[in-house]
Every structure is written in C-alpha cells, then in structure tokens.
Write an enzyme that holds these catalytic residues in place. Structure first.
Site, PDB file in Angstrom:
ATOM      1  N   GLU A 120      57.443 -11.167  62.962  1.00  0.00           N
ATOM      2  CA  GLU A 120      56.741  -9.917  62.653  1.00  0.00           C
ATOM      3  C   GLU A 120      55.234 -10.154  62.783  1.00  0.00           C
ATOM      4  O   GLU A 120      54.720 -11.179  62.315  1.00  0.00           O
ATOM      5  CB  GLU A 120      57.098  -9.467  61.235  1.00  0.00           C
ATOM      6  CG  GLU A 120      56.296  -8.299  60.704  1.00  0.00           C
ATOM      7  CD  GLU A 120      56.476  -7.037  61.533  1.00  0.00           C
ATOM      8  OE1 GLU A 120      55.449  -6.521  62.025  1.00  0.00           O
ATOM      9  OE2 GLU A 120      57.626  -6.571  61.689  1.00  0.00           O
ATOM     10  N   GLY A 140      55.230 -11.096  68.619  1.00  0.00           N
ATOM     11  CA  GLY A 140      56.513 -11.414  69.243  1.00  0.00           C
ATOM     12  C   GLY A 140      56.376 -11.839  70.693  1.00  0.00           C
ATOM     13  O   GLY A 140      57.122 -12.704  71.170  1.00  0.00           O
ATOM     14  N   ASP A 194      63.586  -5.112  67.719  1.00  0.00           N
ATOM     15  CA  ASP A 194      63.509  -3.950  66.827  1.00  0.00           C
ATOM     16  C   ASP A 194      62.053  -3.514  66.757  1.00  0.00           C
ATOM     17  O   ASP A 194      61.371  -3.690  65.757  1.00  0.00           O
ATOM     18  CB  ASP A 194      64.049  -4.325  65.445  1.00  0.00           C
ATOM     19  CG  ASP A 194      64.050  -3.143  64.480  1.00  0.00           C
ATOM     20  OD1 ASP A 194      63.837  -2.004  64.939  1.00  0.00           O
ATOM     21  OD2 ASP A 194      64.243  -3.372  63.271  1.00  0.00           O
ATOM     22  N   SER A 195      61.576  -2.965  67.848  1.00  0.00           N
ATOM     23  CA  SER A 195      60.159  -2.669  67.992  1.00  0.00           C
ATOM     24  C   SER A 195      59.832  -1.225  67.656  1.00  0.00           C
ATOM     25  O   SER A 195      60.718  -0.362  67.588  1.00  0.00           O
ATOM     26  CB  SER A 195      59.717  -2.938  69.436  1.00  0.00           C
ATOM     27  OG  SER A 195      60.389  -2.050  70.312  1.00  0.00           O
ATOM     28  N   THR A 196      58.542  -0.966  67.474  1.00  0.00           N
ATOM     29  CA  THR A 196      58.060   0.397  67.446  1.00  0.00           C
ATOM     30  C   THR A 196      58.083   0.934  68.873  1.00  0.00           C
ATOM     31  O   THR A 196      58.462   0.230  69.812  1.00  0.00           O
ATOM     32  CB  THR A 196      56.630   0.444  66.897  1.00  0.00           C
ATOM     33  OG1 THR A 196      55.785  -0.381  67.723  1.00  0.00           O
ATOM     34  CG2 THR A 196      56.575  -0.096  65.464  1.00  0.00           C
ATOM     35  N   ASP A 197      57.682   2.182  69.060  1.00  0.00           N
ATOM     36  CA  ASP A 197      57.593   2.732  70.405  1.00  0.00           C
ATOM     37  C   ASP A 197      56.487   2.012  71.177  1.00  0.00           C
ATOM     38  O   ASP A 197      55.630   1.346  70.580  1.00  0.00           O
ATOM     39  CB  ASP A 197      57.324   4.240  70.340  1.00  0.00           C
ATOM     40  CG  ASP A 197      58.536   5.013  69.849  1.00  0.00           C
ATOM     41  OD1 ASP A 197      59.592   4.901  70.498  1.00  0.00           O
ATOM     42  OD2 ASP A 197      58.442   5.713  68.820  1.00  0.00           O
ATOM     43  N   GLN A 207      48.068  -1.880  61.391  1.00  0.00           N
ATOM     44  CA  GLN A 207      48.754  -0.596  61.376  1.00  0.00           C
ATOM     45  C   GLN A 207      48.490   0.192  60.097  1.00  0.00           C
ATOM     46  O   GLN A 207      48.258  -0.378  59.040  1.00  0.00           O
ATOM     47  CB  GLN A 207      50.271  -0.819  61.529  1.00  0.00           C
ATOM     48  CG  GLN A 207      50.648  -1.544  62.802  1.00  0.00           C
ATOM     49  CD  GLN A 207      52.071  -2.099  62.748  1.00  0.00           C
ATOM     50  OE1 GLN A 207      52.972  -1.523  63.321  1.00  0.00           O
ATOM     51  NE2 GLN A 207      52.272  -3.193  62.051  1.00  0.00           N
ATOM     52  N   HIS A 260      70.472   0.313  62.246  1.00  0.00           N
ATOM     53  CA  HIS A 260      70.559  -1.131  62.017  1.00  0.00           C
ATOM     54  C   HIS A 260      71.962  -1.670  62.252  1.00  0.00           C
ATOM     55  O   HIS A 260      72.132  -2.772  62.783  1.00  0.00           O
ATOM     56  CB  HIS A 260      70.081  -1.458  60.595  1.00  0.00           C
ATOM     57  CG  HIS A 260      68.613  -1.244  60.403  1.00  0.00           C
ATOM     58  ND1 HIS A 260      68.075  -0.600  59.312  1.00  0.00           N
ATOM     59  CD2 HIS A 260      67.564  -1.586  61.191  1.00  0.00           C
ATOM     60  CE1 HIS A 260      66.754  -0.565  59.430  1.00  0.00           C
ATOM     61  NE2 HIS A 260      66.429  -1.150  60.551  1.00  0.00           N
ATOM     62  N   ASP A 288      61.107  -4.465  58.161  1.00  0.00           N
ATOM     63  CA  ASP A 288      61.747  -3.798  57.018  1.00  0.00           C
ATOM     64  C   ASP A 288      62.980  -4.553  56.541  1.00  0.00           C
ATOM     65  O   ASP A 288      63.482  -4.303  55.453  1.00  0.00           O
ATOM     66  CB  ASP A 288      62.126  -2.367  57.377  1.00  0.00           C
ATOM     67  CG  ASP A 288      62.968  -2.269  58.643  1.00  0.00           C
ATOM     68  OD1 ASP A 288      64.096  -2.779  58.640  1.00  0.00           O
ATOM     69  OD2 ASP A 288      62.489  -1.685  59.631  1.00  0.00           O
TER      70      ASP A 288
END
Length: 299
Positions: free
Chosen positions: A118, A151, A168-171, A43, A74, A98
């Site tokens: 992660e 994951g 808690d993912s990205t899009d 990324q 959060h 994060d």
C-alpha cells in the site's frame, strides 16, 4: 473527476456527497454523519455514515467502498482465482489498504503468506480504526505482511514469486494510474509463478470500456489467457463491474464445476455472494463486454 459535498436545496438539514466520476452521471449519498475527513499523505480520505450503504469511504472524491456491499467485490476478487487455481500459497495484493481482499484470501488455510503493498500507511491505519468490519482481523493474522511502497516500484524490484496477484487499485487517476500500465503488468507477469493468476479492478465497462480494453490488450501480450469476469456491485453505478484475468494456464477457467464445488466445500469458508455456480457464470460475458474484450485482444 472530483466530488462535491452539497446540501440538497429541498432540505437544508441534509448533507449529500456527490461523486462525478463519469462525465454524464452524478451519484449522491446522503450523509447522516461525517466520521472522518482528512488528507492522508497522497490522498484526501473521507468516511461517513451513508444510511442504507453503511459506512461510505471515498478517496479524492471517488467512492472506494461501502460496508453494505464490499463483500461482493472482495469475495469475487479472491475466491474466483484461488479456487480456480487450487493451490495458492503466496498472495500479493497491490492496494487494498482497507484489508477486504486480505480478509477473504486469508480464509483459505492453504494461503501461507499474503503480502499487501500500500502506498499510504495512513490508509491502513485509518482502516484499522474506522473499518474493522472490512478487514475482520486480517491485519493481525500471522500470515499477513504489510509493505508501505508504491506498488509499481515493488513489482519492479522484488525477487519473490507469487501464485496470485490481486491488483485492488483505485481508478486510473492520480497515484493509481501507474497500476494500469503495460510496464506494471509486465513486472507482475515476471513475478508470477507458472500457472498463477493476476486479477485486476477494471471498472464498469458501460462507462469505462477503454480501461478494460487497454488492460486486455496488455494482458494479451503477456498471458495465454486474457479476459475478465464480472460482479454486480450496487455501489459502482452502471451495471456489471469487470475484474481482469490473466494467466498462462487457460485451463484454470475450465476447471470442472464439480471440482470447484469440492474445493469450496473443503475450504470450509462462508460467503455472502460467491458460490461455485456463480464462479463459472461470472466468466459468461454480455455481448457488449465480450466485444470490448475482443477488441483488446485484436490490438
């Protein structure tokens, strides 16, 4: 689905980062100073001083968090399921490099172990160095365990069982896409202890209705209770953000307000957004979001 760093024509001394996540909307942040800009494994990661927004973190051009309002997201991802459940001991976090979810979940003394999975070790290292105000020491908590792995592969292979799984993912773009699939959710269900909860990041329904509808469709085939709850996060433009909810115990959403209030008081934690009153209100859906959930349940 890209981001461009542009200078505002009216003032060439100001630099702006523009996100184009949604087809009919562009949102820009004024950059006072670039703090980090590099490609880390899978990324492209950028962090800059965004003034009122604090530090702004972007992955592949999409805003992930700002330190001014990350607490809203959060806190809701963690305290709602933990206090609804009442006895969460084992927590699995997919993504969340994060450390924000970990920091909130580990406020609860009853949590015995939190495993964070992660895909990029660099994201965690970066967060330790540049976003310590988000993780707030969570990475050093003896109950914290870090696994560097996709994951999707982790939930497919592990034999461990969890009371709470937080995705808690990205899009659903690039590496995050597999975390929105039926197979991934099925594996999450397999490793969830009876009476446990899965919560997910499901975007802003005003712009991303299909994403929420798909998750509810998959959840409905796996859980007795499949819905979402809401949080208003200023950074995520478009109104309410949807957080998916799946459990085999429909009663968890119906725990008496007095019980939630007592559990919150007993936990002795401090919050800036979450309250026991908001806990129940978050499940009250505006009609257009309720309609999206209903469509997902019908399919």
């Amino acid at each position: 689905m890209s981001s461009n760093k542009t200078a505002r024509p009216a003032d060439q001394t100001e630099t702006w980062y523009t996100e184009t996540l949604h087809a009919d909307l562009r949102s820009s942040y004024r950059c006072r100073k670039v703090l980090f800009d590099a490609r880390i494994d899978h990324q492209h990661l950028v962090i800059f001083d965004g003034g009122r927004f604090g530090k702004v973190m972007m992955l592949d051009g999409v805003t992930q968090l700002t330190t001014s309002d990350e607490f809203i997201y959060h806190e809701m991802l963690t305290h709602v399921p933990i206090l609804a459940h009442g006895d969460v001991r084992e927590v699995l976090v997919i993504g969340g490099g994060d450390g924000g979810v970990a920091a909130e979940a580990l406020k609860h003394r009853g949590v015995q172990r939190l495993t964070l999975v992660e895909i990029d070790a660099g994201v965690v290292d970066f967060s330790k160095a540049h976003l310590p105000e988000v993780s707030r020491g969570a990475f050093d908590d003896p109950r914290f365990e870090l696994v560097i792995q996709d994951g999707r592969d982790f939930v497919a292979d592990t034999d461990r069982i969890y009371d709470l799984i937080v995705v808690d993912s990205t899009d659903p773009i690039g590496p995050g896409e597999v975390l929105f699939t039926e197979g991934f959710y099925r594996d999450c269900r397999r490793i969830l202890r009876p009476g446990g909860v899965v919560v997910t990041q499901n975007g802003v329904p005003f712009f991303q209705a299909a994403e929420l509808e798909q998750t509810i469709r998959f959840f409905s085939a796996l859980f007795a209770d499949a819905t979402c709850f809401l949080a208003a996060v200023p950074t995520y433009t478009g109104g309410f953000m949807a957080l998916g909810w799946g459990s085999d115990d429909p009663g968890l959403r119906k725990v008496e307000p007095a019980v939630i209030a007592r559990r919150f008081a007993d936990a002795g934690i401090e919050t800036r957004y979450y309250t026991p009153e908001l806990h129940h209100a978050a499940f009250a859906l505006p009609k257009f979001i309720g309609d999206i959930v209903a469509r997902g349940r019908r399919r």
